[in-house]
Design a protein around this motif. Structure first.
Motif, short mmCIF file in Angstrom:
data_model
loop_
_atom_site.label_atom_id
_atom_site.label_comp_id
_atom_site.label_asym_id
_atom_site.label_seq_id
_atom_site.Cartn_x
_atom_site.Cartn_y
_atom_site.Cartn_z
N PHE A 92 0.82 -1.20 0.00
CA PHE A 92 0.00 0.00 0.00
C PHE A 92 0.86 1.26 0.00
O PHE A 92 2.01 1.24 0.42
CB PHE A 92 -0.96 0.02 1.19
N GLU A 93 0.25 2.31 -0.49
CA GLU A 93 0.80 3.66 -0.41
C GLU A 93 -0.36 4.58 -0.05
O GLU A 93 -1.48 4.36 -0.51
CB GLU A 93 1.36 4.13 -1.74
N ILE A 94 -0.08 5.57 0.77
CA ILE A 94 -1.07 6.61 1.03
C ILE A 94 -0.43 7.90 0.57
O ILE A 94 0.66 8.26 1.04
CB ILE A 94 -1.48 6.67 2.51
N VAL A 95 -1.11 8.56 -0.37
CA VAL A 95 -0.56 9.76 -0.98
C VAL A 95 -1.54 10.91 -0.85
O VAL A 95 -2.74 10.70 -0.68
CB VAL A 95 -0.21 9.53 -2.48
N ASP A 96 -1.02 12.13 -0.93
CA ASP A 96 -1.88 13.31 -0.98
C ASP A 96 -2.70 13.20 -2.27
O ASP A 96 -2.16 12.92 -3.34
CB ASP A 96 -1.04 14.59 -0.99
N ALA A 97 -4.02 13.38 -2.15
CA ALA A 97 -4.90 13.20 -3.31
C ALA A 97 -4.64 14.22 -4.41
O ALA A 97 -4.92 13.93 -5.58
CB ALA A 97 -6.36 13.28 -2.86
#
Length: 144
Positions: A92-97
């Motif tokens: 997973f990666e969580i990025v600024d939208a």
């Protein structure tokens, strides 16, 4: 490799006293994305139990790159990594939208167990069908 993307917004109660997302909340965001995907192939925890299996997470890792903050819009990116054995490894990666700055990157590892706790080494039957459908989604980006 296809990535499933889910959008979330950081809520007030998810930030710590310094105004940053509290570290464990990132895993809750990942769980939102995993649930979306697993629901689409009938592999939610209760559905696994109905088939006679459980899939506990036995390992997770996460590298924190940048802090997310209250009301920030995030995109959770999730993919399933190919495995030679009966287990599920999601990256997973969580990025600024908006600007796609990476906040965190990591993976979760799940083993497949029969309800009695016996390890599953080879997939078969309905469980095999559903996991293959899940893997196919991450190969080509469609559930069909």
């Amino acid at each position: 490799m296809h990535w499933h993307e889910t959008n979330v917004t950081v809520r007030f109660n998810e930030a710590d006293q310094w105004g940053m997302v509290w570290y464990a909340n990132y895993f809750a965001y990942v769980e939102v994305a995993r649930t979306e995907v697993l629901e689409s192939v009938d592999l939610l925890p209760n559905q696994l139990v109905d088939l006679g299996f459980i899939a506990p997470i036995i390992h997770l890792e996460c590298d924190y790159k940048a802090p997310a903050r209250y009301n920030q819009k995030l995109t959770v990116r999730l993919t399933l990594l190919p495995q030679d054995v009966a287990r599920l490894v999601f990256a997973f990666e969580i990025v600024d939208a908006e600007d796609r700055t990476c906040m965190v990157r990591g993976s979760t590892h799940q083993v497949l167990l029969k309800s009695n706790g016996t390890m599953v080494y080879k997939l078969k039957g309905e469980l095999e069908k559903r996991i293959h459908r899940l893997a196919r989604y991450f190969e080509v980006g469609t559930m069909h």
